[in-house]
Design a protein around this motif. Structure first.
Motif, PDB file in Angstrom:
ATOM      1  N   TYR A  51       0.829  -1.201   0.000  1.00  0.00           N
ATOM      2  CA  TYR A  51       0.000   0.000   0.000  1.00  0.00           C
ATOM      3  C   TYR A  51       0.866   1.255   0.000  1.00  0.00           C
ATOM      4  N   ARG A  52       0.739   2.061  -1.051  1.00  0.00           N
ATOM      5  CA  ARG A  52       1.463   3.311  -1.218  1.00  0.00           C
ATOM      6  C   ARG A  52       2.986   3.137  -1.159  1.00  0.00           C
ATOM      7  N   GLU A  89       5.752  11.074   3.594  1.00  0.00           N
ATOM      8  CA  GLU A  89       5.242  10.165   2.561  1.00  0.00           C
ATOM      9  C   GLU A  89       5.965   8.826   2.642  1.00  0.00           C
ATOM     10  N   THR A 125      -7.414  13.788  10.714  1.00  0.00           N
ATOM     11  CA  THR A 125      -8.351  12.841  10.112  1.00  0.00           C
ATOM     12  C   THR A 125      -9.682  12.863  10.840  1.00  0.00           C
ATOM     13  N   SER A 262      -9.057  10.662   2.610  1.00  0.00           N
ATOM     14  CA  SER A 262      -7.733  10.086   2.855  1.00  0.00           C
ATOM     15  C   SER A 262      -6.767  11.221   3.140  1.00  0.00           C
ATOM     16  N   LEU A 264      -3.608  11.028   3.497  1.00  0.00           N
ATOM     17  CA  LEU A 264      -2.393  10.870   2.710  1.00  0.00           C
ATOM     18  C   LEU A 264      -2.588  11.396   1.293  1.00  0.00           C
ATOM     19  N   THR A 265      -3.753  11.124   0.717  1.00  0.00           N
ATOM     20  CA  THR A 265      -4.035  11.637  -0.622  1.00  0.00           C
ATOM     21  C   THR A 265      -4.181  13.147  -0.601  1.00  0.00           C
ATOM     22  N   LEU A 266      -4.859  13.683   0.400  1.00  0.00           N
ATOM     23  CA  LEU A 266      -5.013  15.135   0.498  1.00  0.00           C
ATOM     24  C   LEU A 266      -3.663  15.822   0.661  1.00  0.00           C
ATOM     25  N   GLN A 268      -1.027  15.062  -0.769  1.00  0.00           N
ATOM     26  CA  GLN A 268      -0.416  15.136  -2.091  1.00  0.00           C
ATOM     27  C   GLN A 268      -1.164  16.079  -3.023  1.00  0.00           C
ATOM     28  N   THR A 269      -2.494  16.071  -2.942  1.00  0.00           N
ATOM     29  CA  THR A 269      -3.293  16.822  -3.906  1.00  0.00           C
ATOM     30  C   THR A 269      -3.622  18.242  -3.464  1.00  0.00           C
TER      31      THR A 269
END
Length: 322
Positions: A51-52, A89, A125, A262, A264-266, A268-269
């Motif tokens: 995962y990731r 990350e 979170t 998520s 972790l996704t936030l 990054q984005t």
């Protein structure tokens, strides 16, 4: 420097303590002399199934506390030696880790490094699930899967602070139920048959907001606990079930909605949005997340065994260089 990494996927035994080069921060980054690293279920999934994981070998770990070692080009407002908490990350299971400046948070006065390491992923979170995504309103009923875990422990407290009318937790054992009741939960039910238990507790009405990190069949059963106009927020797939789908038959009859989150996704984005969210979360007073297990860096495999046993509560940490 010392780090723990894995070169193949598998059980906790694939984690190895090794000597590797000290990472240097790039533009917009800092390096941190790590005091503590958080142990998260995402680390378990990275080690077990990739995962990731961008490539092997890989140093896991998503959150640290420590002191800034070096500043990368263009970094302002921080200083070498400053105590911080940070999201990474990957790479947190090490004596030195690198983080993007947008998710590096100077510690408030009086916050110790041990406490600080427990919060970078968990507190933002939980706050996002209730407020930014879940849009909790005063008086509403909230259902939280995994109520005795790190996110669950904090979510119960934040929901109570926000004026929830009733907070219901789902756990896997009686011992976890006893723990969860100390952290904001009015009722705690066991995972086996939780849907029927929740409907009974609410007099058949259901809940206004449900939070699910498990996915698969649990997510489906959670969806069925929603009241009319209820909202479900998915924030993980601990079950590793195939990607789920939901559509008109499930949503239209009760005007229900499903959202996702998520951290972790936030990161990054939309890192600046995450930073603003985190700052709001850290400003909520009185939130506790007990550290229930502390392990030396060389004992990372044992920390993973404890996490995977599903018997742990609260937060697990690796002690690096306090």
């Amino acid at each position: 420097m010392r780090a723990v990494r894995f070169g193949e996927y598998g059980g906790p035994e694939v984690l190895r303590t090794v000597e590797i080069e000290v990472p240097e921060p790039g533009p917009g980054q800092v390096s941190v002399d790590v005091a503590y690293a958080g142990v998260n279920f995402a680390d378990h999934k990275a080690r077990l199934e990739g995962y990731r994981v961008p490539q092997l070998p890989f140093v896991p770990g998503l959150e640290v506390s420590g002191r800034i070692r070096a500043l990368g080009p263009g970094v302002e407002g921080l200083s070498v030696g400053q105590e911080v908490a940070a999201l990474t990350e990957g790479g947190a299971y090490a004596e030195v880790a690198v983080a993007n400046v947008a998710v590096v948070f100077p510690l408030a006065a009086g916050t110790d490094l041990r406490t600080a390491a427990s919060l970078p992923t968990v507190l933002p979170t939980a706050y996002a699930l209730l407020h930014s995504v879940g849009r909790l309103r005063e008086g509403e009923t909230v259902l939280v899967q995994g109520a005795a875990g790190g996110v669950g422990t904090v979510t119960g407290q934040l929901a109570r602070e926000a004026g929830a009318g009733r907070v219901v937790g789902v756990v896997s054992s009686g011992a976890k139920a006893e723990y969860a009741r100390k952290y904001g939960y009015d009722d705690v039910v066991l995972a086996d048959g939780f849907g029927a238990a929740v409907r009974e507790l609410t007099g058949g009405r259901g809940v206004d907001l449900a939070l699910d990190p498990i996915g698969g069949d649990v997510l489906r059963e959670t969806l069925d606990t929603l009241a009319v106009f209820g909202r479900l927020v998915s924030f993980g797939n601990a079950s590793s079930a195939p990607a789920w789908q939901v559509g008109q038959p499930e949503l239209y009859p009760g005007g229900r909605s499903v959202a996702g989150f998520s951290i972790l996704t936030l990161a990054q984005t939309a890192p600046e949005e995450l930073r603003a969210l985190a700052e709001r979360a850290f400003a909520v007073p009185g939130v506790e997340l007990p550290v229930t297990g502390e392990f030396a860096l060389s004992d990372a495999a044992e920390a993973h065994r404890t996490l995977a046993s599903r018997t742990s509560t609260g937060k697990l940490l690796l002690r690096i260089t306090p």
